[in-house]
Design a protein around this motif. Sequence first.
Motif, PDB file in Angstrom:
ATOM      1  N   PHE A 348      12.842 -23.162  17.884  1.00  0.00           N
ATOM      2  CA  PHE A 348      12.727 -23.680  19.252  1.00  0.00           C
ATOM      3  C   PHE A 348      12.371 -22.499  20.126  1.00  0.00           C
ATOM      4  N   ALA A 353      16.515 -22.007  14.843  1.00  0.00           N
ATOM      5  CA  ALA A 353      17.727 -22.799  14.632  1.00  0.00           C
ATOM      6  C   ALA A 353      18.024 -22.895  13.138  1.00  0.00           C
ATOM      7  N   GLY A 374      26.475 -24.081  16.775  1.00  0.00           N
ATOM      8  CA  GLY A 374      25.176 -23.474  16.991  1.00  0.00           C
ATOM      9  C   GLY A 374      24.570 -22.882  15.742  1.00  0.00           C
ATOM     10  N   ALA A 375      25.201 -23.101  14.576  1.00  0.00           N
ATOM     11  CA  ALA A 375      24.693 -22.527  13.335  1.00  0.00           C
ATOM     12  C   ALA A 375      23.437 -23.231  12.842  1.00  0.00           C
ATOM     13  N   GLY A 376      23.197 -24.449  13.325  1.00  0.00           N
ATOM     14  CA  GLY A 376      21.991 -25.168  12.906  1.00  0.00           C
ATOM     15  C   GLY A 376      22.283 -26.404  12.062  1.00  0.00           C
ATOM     16  N   LYS A 377      23.531 -26.849  12.026  1.00  0.00           N
ATOM     17  CA  LYS A 377      23.897 -27.996  11.182  1.00  0.00           C
ATOM     18  C   LYS A 377      23.225 -29.289  11.661  1.00  0.00           C
ATOM     19  N   SER A 378      23.349 -29.547  12.960  1.00  0.00           N
ATOM     20  CA  SER A 378      22.716 -30.774  13.476  1.00  0.00           C
ATOM     21  C   SER A 378      21.202 -30.682  13.361  1.00  0.00           C
ATOM     22  N   THR A 379      20.669 -29.489  13.561  1.00  0.00           N
ATOM     23  CA  THR A 379      19.230 -29.310  13.401  1.00  0.00           C
ATOM     24  C   THR A 379      18.816 -29.662  11.974  1.00  0.00           C
ATOM     25  N   TYR A 388      13.160 -34.000  13.779  1.00  0.00           N
ATOM     26  CA  TYR A 388      12.453 -32.747  14.053  1.00  0.00           C
ATOM     27  C   TYR A 388      11.481 -32.485  12.901  1.00  0.00           C
ATOM     28  N   ALA A 598      24.960 -27.755  21.419  1.00  0.00           N
ATOM     29  CA  ALA A 598      24.935 -29.129  20.903  1.00  0.00           C
ATOM     30  C   ALA A 598      26.226 -29.596  20.274  1.00  0.00           C
TER      31      ALA A 598
HETATM   32  P1  ADP Z   1      25.282 -27.018  15.209  1.00  0.00           P
HETATM   33  O1  ADP Z   1      25.079 -28.482  14.966  1.00  0.00           O
HETATM   34  O2  ADP Z   1      25.491 -26.255  13.965  1.00  0.00           O
HETATM   35  O3  ADP Z   1      26.361 -26.765  16.199  1.00  0.00           O
HETATM   36  P2  ADP Z   1      22.613 -27.140  16.309  1.00  0.00           P
HETATM   37  O4  ADP Z   1      21.779 -27.467  15.137  1.00  0.00           O
HETATM   38  O5  ADP Z   1      22.938 -28.249  17.223  1.00  0.00           O
HETATM   39  O6  ADP Z   1      23.952 -26.427  15.832  1.00  0.00           O
HETATM   40  O7  ADP Z   1      21.909 -26.008  17.143  1.00  0.00           O
HETATM   41  C1  ADP Z   1      21.397 -24.832  16.582  1.00  0.00           C
HETATM   42  C2  ADP Z   1      20.670 -24.075  17.662  1.00  0.00           C
HETATM   43  O8  ADP Z   1      19.458 -24.717  17.968  1.00  0.00           O
HETATM   44  C3  ADP Z   1      21.466 -23.953  18.946  1.00  0.00           C
HETATM   45  O9  ADP Z   1      21.254 -22.673  19.480  1.00  0.00           O
HETATM   46  C4  ADP Z   1      20.866 -25.012  19.812  1.00  0.00           C
HETATM   47  O10 ADP Z   1      20.963 -24.690  21.164  1.00  0.00           O
HETATM   48  C5  ADP Z   1      19.418 -25.026  19.336  1.00  0.00           C
HETATM   49  N1  ADP Z   1      18.810 -26.349  19.464  1.00  0.00           N
HETATM   50  C6  ADP Z   1      19.178 -27.468  18.794  1.00  0.00           C
HETATM   51  N2  ADP Z   1      18.396 -28.504  19.113  1.00  0.00           N
HETATM   52  C7  ADP Z   1      17.504 -28.039  20.033  1.00  0.00           C
HETATM   53  C8  ADP Z   1      16.427 -28.617  20.766  1.00  0.00           C
HETATM   54  N3  ADP Z   1      16.091 -29.906  20.619  1.00  0.00           N
HETATM   55  N4  ADP Z   1      15.744 -27.830  21.617  1.00  0.00           N
HETATM   56  C9  ADP Z   1      16.062 -26.528  21.770  1.00  0.00           C
HETATM   57  N5  ADP Z   1      17.044 -25.915  21.123  1.00  0.00           N
HETATM   58  C10 ADP Z   1      17.778 -26.658  20.251  1.00  0.00           C
END
Ligand code: ADP
Length: 598
Positions: A348, A353, A374-379, A388, A598
Amino acid sequence: MRYLAPVCFFIFAAILVAVPLTAGNEYELRLFMLFLIYGIIAVGLNVLVGLAGLVSLGQAGLFALGSYSGAILSTRLGFDIVGSCIGAAIISGLFGVLLAYPTVRVRGVYLAVVTIAFGIIVENVAIEWQSLTGGTTGLSSIPKPNILGIRLSGFAFYGVLAVTLFVFTLLIHNLKISRFGRTMLAVAQSETASRALGINSTGLRTLAFVISAVTAGIAGTFYSFLNSYISPDIFTFSDSVRFLLMVILGGAGSTFGPVIGAYLLTYLPEYLQQFQLWQKFAYGALLLVVMFALPRGIVGTLQWAFNRLRPPAPALAATEGLPVETTLRHEKKMLAAELVATALTVRFGGLSALSNASLRVKGGEIHALIGPNGAGKSTFVNTISGFYRPDEGRCELDGVELTGRRSLDIARLGLARTFQNTELFGEMSVLENVMAGYDQRLTYGLTQALLRTPKMRREERECRQTAIGLLAFVGLSQYANEEARFLPFGLQRRLEIARALAGRPRLLLLDEPAAGLTTQEIDDLEAMVRRIAALGVSILLIEHHVDLIMALADHVTVLDYGQVIASDNPTAIQDDPRVIEAYFGAPLDRAAAVGAGA
Ligand code: ADP
Ligand code: MG
């Protein structure tokens, strides 16, 4: 309640039969015929506004298209009323598809502006294309309505209009109570969740536009025949507003609301003519008062009052449902899918991420994915499920490439997911939420929905029974008829799991399902996840609760700053110094440092 709709349709038919018998003169009958025409428009527009949740302020443009097409086909080419209607329906239907296209990008106010622009364009073309439309003078001497050369009398034409309105109202009622109505409502409330359930939101929006365009087109043709004269000033912006008001005043989304709205807004201006100069003012003031008093529209408010007055619906008997062991279990050969993600990188802007993250969920295992905020799990979950696009790397489900596919297609391949911030269809009932999740397993099509064929009824029954069984499985039977948004948080999470399971997935991604749950609820969740795995579903579980992971997981993968830093069995992970340092060491500090995203 079961017999309410048939009774209403019977009364409606009786009124339509009685009116011409009681009409005093030709003028009265003509005015009622005008109402029937407006009714057809309003009933069609209701699909767009009431079900798909989209606003159109260009309906007069489609009405004009239908009018001109019908008039030109009948005067120039000698088409009869059936031929003209079919021609007009095709032409306006095509423009309906055209109008649906912008919804890929814009909604709400922006969409309303696009539809206004469309109405203005049609009006201007009607004025400027003189050779075809007669310009400002319009088209006159449109023949009297006829079928196969036989001229229709006033009463026969009335019959055509009345039957058309009745049939359209019935067909659209059937649409509303089918998978199409259900998923249109779902898309209107959460497009994200719909995509995750394999629901084709673009297709449904296009369908809604086409239905509202086709009905407006047919109504337009009828209007030409009724009036025998049309000109551009009959199709102005204020007519578009009036059509939209018919739907909203009557009750958007209800079966008879738009008909009632059309009736009121046809007769009201006639009645208000006695106020002469104050006519427009009285019209506006009255609408304002009614809409203020009845924000749900007339029928919507009646339904709401009725629902509040009657005793709460009895909880569904769990015996109505089918056990998940029969409805969700997979054939041996279709058993739990394997997910292989190879070297995924997602950026991003300047932030990675995910970088080079690989992970393998073996068929039938419960795989935990952990890591600081913020480790990237949801990503990772969003990338696997097609929300994505990875910048690099690829993922496969049982050898089928997922990268580059749309999320709805990935869902249909057997991958289900929940969301870290629950994404329910808040204004739909708990049961309807789960039934929407079942949609990808339904095979009946539009015609079968409109006609309520035996196949449609059978599949709907299976869908309902499966959904009820799933509610029993997650312990929500007693809430089946509640609106989803009124459920307590912990129960909303369970509902989301039930909905995700309804499509019979082979891999389930759970994004922090225990966040915000009580200890008791976490214990229940643990049992539930075990039972889901026993049905033959592979599970990827994102979690923070160490106890839950230790109890459930066959394998644990640890992410930190988007990189996989360890992947092993739970006991080994617990002792891994890198993991302790990154995660178990000082989670709070780390979370703060990373920005607790997130
Ligand atoms: P987790 O689920 O492990 O807490 P995320 O996957 O939500 O972490 O986020 C990983 C990083 O990517 C974070 O720094 C978050 O801010 C960033 N991020 C996640 N989704 C987006 C997005 N759609 N746009 C910009 N940054 C994002
Ligand atoms: Mg997350």
